[in-house]
Design a protein around this motif. Structure first.
Motif, PDB file in Angstrom:
ATOM      1  N   SER A 393       0.831  -1.207   0.000  1.00  0.00           N
ATOM      2  CA  SER A 393       0.000   0.000   0.000  1.00  0.00           C
ATOM      3  C   SER A 393       0.863   1.253   0.000  1.00  0.00           C
ATOM      4  O   SER A 393       0.615   2.200  -0.749  1.00  0.00           O
ATOM      5  CB  SER A 393      -0.910  -0.019   1.216  1.00  0.00           C
ATOM      6  OG  SER A 393      -1.662   1.174   1.305  1.00  0.00           O
ATOM      7  N   PHE A 394       1.963   1.257   0.869  1.00  0.00           N
ATOM      8  CA  PHE A 394       2.851   2.420   0.931  1.00  0.00           C
ATOM      9  C   PHE A 394       3.569   2.623  -0.411  1.00  0.00           C
ATOM     10  O   PHE A 394       3.819   3.760  -0.833  1.00  0.00           O
ATOM     11  CB  PHE A 394       3.868   2.239   2.060  1.00  0.00           C
ATOM     12  CG  PHE A 394       3.265   2.437   3.428  1.00  0.00           C
ATOM     13  CD1 PHE A 394       2.334   3.450   3.669  1.00  0.00           C
ATOM     14  CD2 PHE A 394       3.626   1.605   4.482  1.00  0.00           C
ATOM     15  CE1 PHE A 394       1.803   3.608   4.933  1.00  0.00           C
ATOM     16  CE2 PHE A 394       3.090   1.766   5.743  1.00  0.00           C
ATOM     17  CZ  PHE A 394       2.156   2.773   5.965  1.00  0.00           C
ATOM     18  N   ALA A 395       3.931   1.510  -1.090  1.00  0.00           N
ATOM     19  CA  ALA A 395       4.641   1.627  -2.384  1.00  0.00           C
ATOM     20  C   ALA A 395       3.739   2.240  -3.451  1.00  0.00           C
ATOM     21  O   ALA A 395       4.152   3.124  -4.223  1.00  0.00           O
ATOM     22  CB  ALA A 395       5.147   0.252  -2.841  1.00  0.00           C
ATOM     23  N   GLU A 396       2.467   1.765  -3.504  1.00  0.00           N
ATOM     24  CA  GLU A 396       1.536   2.313  -4.494  1.00  0.00           C
ATOM     25  C   GLU A 396       1.272   3.791  -4.229  1.00  0.00           C
ATOM     26  O   GLU A 396       1.250   4.618  -5.169  1.00  0.00           O
ATOM     27  CB  GLU A 396       0.237   1.517  -4.448  1.00  0.00           C
ATOM     28  CG  GLU A 396       0.394   0.093  -4.974  1.00  0.00           C
ATOM     29  CD  GLU A 396      -0.876  -0.722  -4.799  1.00  0.00           C
ATOM     30  OE1 GLU A 396      -1.822  -0.224  -4.126  1.00  0.00           O
ATOM     31  OE2 GLU A 396      -0.934  -1.857  -5.316  1.00  0.00           O
ATOM     32  N   GLY A 398       3.285   5.780  -2.712  1.00  0.00           N
ATOM     33  CA  GLY A 398       4.517   6.517  -3.039  1.00  0.00           C
ATOM     34  C   GLY A 398       4.605   6.848  -4.517  1.00  0.00           C
ATOM     35  O   GLY A 398       5.071   7.936  -4.898  1.00  0.00           O
ATOM     36  N   GLN A 399       4.172   5.923  -5.413  1.00  0.00           N
ATOM     37  CA  GLN A 399       4.189   6.204  -6.853  1.00  0.00           C
ATOM     38  C   GLN A 399       3.268   7.373  -7.185  1.00  0.00           C
ATOM     39  O   GLN A 399       3.611   8.250  -7.990  1.00  0.00           O
ATOM     40  CB  GLN A 399       3.754   4.947  -7.609  1.00  0.00           C
ATOM     41  CG  GLN A 399       4.810   3.834  -7.572  1.00  0.00           C
ATOM     42  CD  GLN A 399       4.316   2.574  -8.286  1.00  0.00           C
ATOM     43  OE1 GLN A 399       3.143   2.458  -8.611  1.00  0.00           O
ATOM     44  NE2 GLN A 399       5.239   1.645  -8.527  1.00  0.00           N
ATOM     45  N   ARG A 400       2.110   7.370  -6.566  1.00  0.00           N
ATOM     46  CA  ARG A 400       1.179   8.465  -6.850  1.00  0.00           C
ATOM     47  C   ARG A 400       1.743   9.802  -6.377  1.00  0.00           C
ATOM     48  O   ARG A 400       1.585  10.824  -7.037  1.00  0.00           O
ATOM     49  CB  ARG A 400      -0.165   8.195  -6.153  1.00  0.00           C
ATOM     50  CG  ARG A 400      -0.885   6.952  -6.704  1.00  0.00           C
ATOM     51  CD  ARG A 400      -2.313   6.888  -6.137  1.00  0.00           C
ATOM     52  NE  ARG A 400      -2.984   5.666  -6.535  1.00  0.00           N
ATOM     53  CZ  ARG A 400      -3.039   4.563  -5.796  1.00  0.00           C
ATOM     54  NH1 ARG A 400      -2.478   4.568  -4.596  1.00  0.00           N
ATOM     55  NH2 ARG A 400      -3.673   3.496  -6.240  1.00  0.00           N
ATOM     56  N   PHE A 401       2.404   9.771  -5.142  1.00  0.00           N
ATOM     57  CA  PHE A 401       2.989  11.016  -4.626  1.00  0.00           C
ATOM     58  C   PHE A 401       4.102  11.518  -5.549  1.00  0.00           C
ATOM     59  O   PHE A 401       4.263  12.733  -5.748  1.00  0.00           O
ATOM     60  CB  PHE A 401       3.525  10.806  -3.211  1.00  0.00           C
ATOM     61  CG  PHE A 401       2.424  10.651  -2.181  1.00  0.00           C
ATOM     62  CD1 PHE A 401       1.267  11.441  -2.246  1.00  0.00           C
ATOM     63  CD2 PHE A 401       2.537   9.721  -1.147  1.00  0.00           C
ATOM     64  CE1 PHE A 401       0.280  11.284  -1.289  1.00  0.00           C
ATOM     65  CE2 PHE A 401       1.550   9.570  -0.204  1.00  0.00           C
ATOM     66  CZ  PHE A 401       0.403  10.350  -0.280  1.00  0.00           C
ATOM     67  N   ILE A 402       4.865  10.591  -6.143  1.00  0.00           N
ATOM     68  CA  ILE A 402       5.942  11.003  -7.061  1.00  0.00           C
ATOM     69  C   ILE A 402       5.339  11.611  -8.330  1.00  0.00           C
ATOM     70  O   ILE A 402       5.836  12.635  -8.842  1.00  0.00           O
ATOM     71  CB  ILE A 402       6.858   9.808  -7.393  1.00  0.00           C
ATOM     72  CG1 ILE A 402       7.638   9.407  -6.118  1.00  0.00           C
ATOM     73  CG2 ILE A 402       7.830  10.134  -8.525  1.00  0.00           C
ATOM     74  CD1 ILE A 402       8.454   8.132  -6.303  1.00  0.00           C
ATOM     75  N   ASP A 403       4.279  10.942  -8.808  1.00  0.00           N
ATOM     76  CA  ASP A 403       3.629  11.485 -10.020  1.00  0.00           C
ATOM     77  C   ASP A 403       3.088  12.883  -9.764  1.00  0.00           C
ATOM     78  O   ASP A 403       3.071  13.743 -10.667  1.00  0.00           O
ATOM     79  CB  ASP A 403       2.486  10.567 -10.462  1.00  0.00           C
ATOM     80  CG  ASP A 403       3.022   9.213 -10.941  1.00  0.00           C
ATOM     81  OD1 ASP A 403       4.220   9.148 -11.297  1.00  0.00           O
ATOM     82  OD2 ASP A 403       2.247   8.208 -10.918  1.00  0.00           O
ATOM     83  N   LYS A 404       2.663  13.129  -8.513  1.00  0.00           N
ATOM     84  CA  LYS A 404       2.111  14.442  -8.174  1.00  0.00           C
ATOM     85  C   LYS A 404       3.190  15.367  -7.644  1.00  0.00           C
ATOM     86  O   LYS A 404       2.883  16.437  -7.133  1.00  0.00           O
ATOM     87  CB  LYS A 404       1.012  14.287  -7.130  1.00  0.00           C
ATOM     88  CG  LYS A 404      -0.204  13.511  -7.638  1.00  0.00           C
ATOM     89  CD  LYS A 404      -1.257  13.395  -6.546  1.00  0.00           C
ATOM     90  CE  LYS A 404      -2.482  12.644  -7.047  1.00  0.00           C
ATOM     91  NZ  LYS A 404      -3.526  12.520  -6.023  1.00  0.00           N
TER      92      LYS A 404
END
Length: 601
Positions: A393-396, A398-404
């Motif tokens: 859950s934290f990894a997914e 984290g990807q969204r936070f990087i995209d944003k």
């Protein structure tokens, strides 16, 4: 043959020495008894003199009192008589006499200290008593006899009461002789006081009172009865035969048994007229002492003979042994060589067997650990699945936070992932360490607290799955013990797992882990709030293959006990204050009994 000759010599020597020494011992004991009799008689004479002497002059003093003279001059004056009665009563109380009374010139008692008692002497006539007859003639008199009124033995002192050079009466003081007899006590000897006719007036044996030591002729008996000294007492004879007039003599009792047949009798005048003191001791006391003396000599001779016989027997056996040794030497050497070869084979087999048993025991311990891990697998799987799901859950996220372009939020998720992976690695490392095969001899000096904390970490998933509350109390963090940490973890995990299974149906699931220390040992207590073990004995719980579970093998507690014993400790079970069972593991703090090499941790 040699022993027989020695025995005959010893018997002859024993008879000679016993006869010689026995004769000397008898003579010495006989003389010692005579001397003891004399000492007793001297003491008795002193006692009697001290008791009687203080009353000797009291009648003379009382005879000068005005109350007595007035009473004798006016015997019909009741007031004067009452004054005299009370005066004599008071005087008798002061001098501690038995009775004090006043006689007129005819022997009638007109006043007495016992005037108000049922056996009062007032009105009695004692003119027949020698003490009255002598005193009325102006002589001081002393006399012992039975009281005609009281029937009690007494010693009487009398003195005339004189007025105008005329003897108008007699004052008498009577003393009770029982106080003298109370000091005459002995286990073996008999003390008697007799008159000149050998009639016993005082004695330490009450059966001898008012008997005669020897036969008395009828004329003397008639004279004694007429004097009424002993009233109407039937004077029987004890029938002693011997010289009763000698200061020391052997008396024979024809009616006595072996213990009372012969007596050593010693006599002495008491210093009081017509009163002779005697001590009689049965010779059986000397016979017993002589027998004891001969017995001691016999024991000495028997001991010497046994020593000589033992020496001769040892010499004889020594000669036989030397002959047998010469014949059996070669045979013995052959047997030794043969047995040595057999022992080598047995030793090799024993070493192999012990090695196999040790290996089997280690395998069994390892199997028990794996069984524990199997029981813990579901809880551990759950403990690992939760962090894995969180990591995903934290990894997914984290990807969204990087995209944003939210780098800080992404770093925070990555830090959480790192923490979760470290937690999973720690659980994995603990399981790997616990599952590792360990040797019972791998002992090391470690702190106890980290081992307990590691155990709690391993058991934590099971606690959560069983919904068990754990309280851990460890007051001292620096307790050092010499143990195998992995094996101790195995024992504690087994005890705590058993406790959780026991509390499966309990409404309150409480598990306590506590440590108690003394100067010599540390004890780890595991308490649960389960149903307890009231119906099970401690001995049966630790037997192999004994189980209280439906699918249990009955090896957990048995293996745990073996592990703790290898650590020089003890494990036992009692009732817990929580209501369930308390399993206690006691380990020594000192290491004086341990021989394996320590390994630093």
């Amino acid at each position: 043959m040699r022993l027989k000759r020695i025995l005959v010599s010893f018997i002859a020597l024993f008879v000679f020495i016993s006869a010689t020494a026995g004769h000397w011992y008898w003579r010495h004991s006989f003389e010692a008894m005579q001397l003891q009799h004399q000492n007793w008689l001297n003491r008795f004479v002193e006692t009697i003199d001290s008791k009687l002497d203080k009353y000797r002059h009291i009648p003379q003093l009382l005879s000068q009192d005005k109350e007595l003279v007035d009473a004798l001059q006016a015997p019909n004056n009741s007031a004067q008589i009452e004054v005299t009665n009370r005066y004599l009563q008071q005087a008798n109380t002061i001098i501690l006499a038995s009775d004090t009374y006043l006689l007129d010139r005819y022997g009638n008692t007109i006043a007495s200290s016992n005037w108000n008692l049922p056996h009062s002497f007032v009105g009695k006539n004692f003119a027949f008593r020698p003490y009255f007859q002598n005193a009325i003639e102006g002589k001081q008199s002393a006399y012992f006899a039975l009281g005609s009124t009281s029937g009690q033995r007494g010693y009487y002192y009398s003195f005339p009461v004189t007025y105008a050079a005329d003897h108008i009466g007699v004052v008498v003081v009577k003393m009770d002789l029982s106080s003298i007899e109370r000091s005459w006590q002995s286990d073996n000897s008999i003390y008697v006081a007799t008159d000149n006719n050998q009639i016993v007036f005082m004695s330490s044996d009450t059966d001898w009172l008012f008997t005669s030591l020897s036969d008395i002729d009828s004329e003397t008996l008639t004279s004694i009865r007429d004097s009424r000294q002993y009233l109407q007492t039937d004077i029987k004879s004890l029938g002693f035969q011997g010289d009763l007039l000698a200061s020391s003599a052997l008396l024979t009792d024809p009616k006595g048994n072996i213990f009372t047949k012969q007596y050593l009798a010693t006599q002495r005048d008491s210093g009081i007229p017509n009163l002779i003191l005697r001590v009689l001791t049965p010779l059986s006391a000397l016979y017993i002492d002589l027998f004891s003396f001969i017995s001691v000599i016999a024991l000495v001779f028997i001991s010497f003979y046994l020593v000589v016989a033992l020496v001769e027997n040892r010499r004889y056996r020594h000669r036989q042994i030397e002959q047998l040794q010469a014949e059996a030497k070669q045979k013995l050497e052959f047997l030794v060589m043969e047995r040595t070869a057999e022992l080598h084979v047995e030793i090799d087999e024993r070493v192999k067997t012990e090695k196999a048993l040790r290996q089997a025991q280690d395998e069994l311990i390892q199997a028990a650990k794996l069984a524990v891990l199997g029981q813990m697998s579901a809880s551990i799987s759950h403990e690992l699945n939760n962090p894995l799901a969180a990591i995903r859950s934290f990894a997914e996220n984290g990807q969204r936070f990087i995209d944003k372009h939210k780098v800080d939020r992404a770093k925070d998720n990555l830090n959480r992932i790192v923490a979760l992976t470290e937690r999973m690695a720690k659980i994995s490392q603990q399981l790997k360490s616990f599952a590792r095969r360990s040797d019972a001899n791998e002992l090391s000096e470690v702190k106890l607290a980290p081992v307990l904390f590691s155990t709690i970490e391993l058991i934590q998933p099971q606690l959560k799955s069983h919904q068990v509350k754990l309280d851990c109390v460890i007051d001292q963090q620096d307790i050092l013990v010499v143990i195998n940490p992995i094996q101790l973890e195995q024992v504690l995990i087994n005890l705590m797992t058993n406790a959780m299974q026991a509390m499966e149906n309990s409404p309150q699931k409480q598990l306590n882990l506590s440590v108690e220390t003394t100067n010599q040992a540390v004890t780890i207590h595991v308490d649960d709030s389960g149903p307890g073990l009231q119906n099970y004995s401690e001995e049966s719980l630790f037997e192999p293959f004994y189980t209280t579970k439906e699918n249990g093998l009955g090896l957990g507690l048995s293996i745990s006990q073996q592990i703790i014993q290898n650590l020089h400790g003890k494990i036992h079970v009692t009732q817990s204050s929580l209501g369930g069972a308390r399993f206690s593991v006691e380990l020594p703090i000192t290491d004086s009994a341990l021989t394996p090499t320590r390994k630093p941790v």
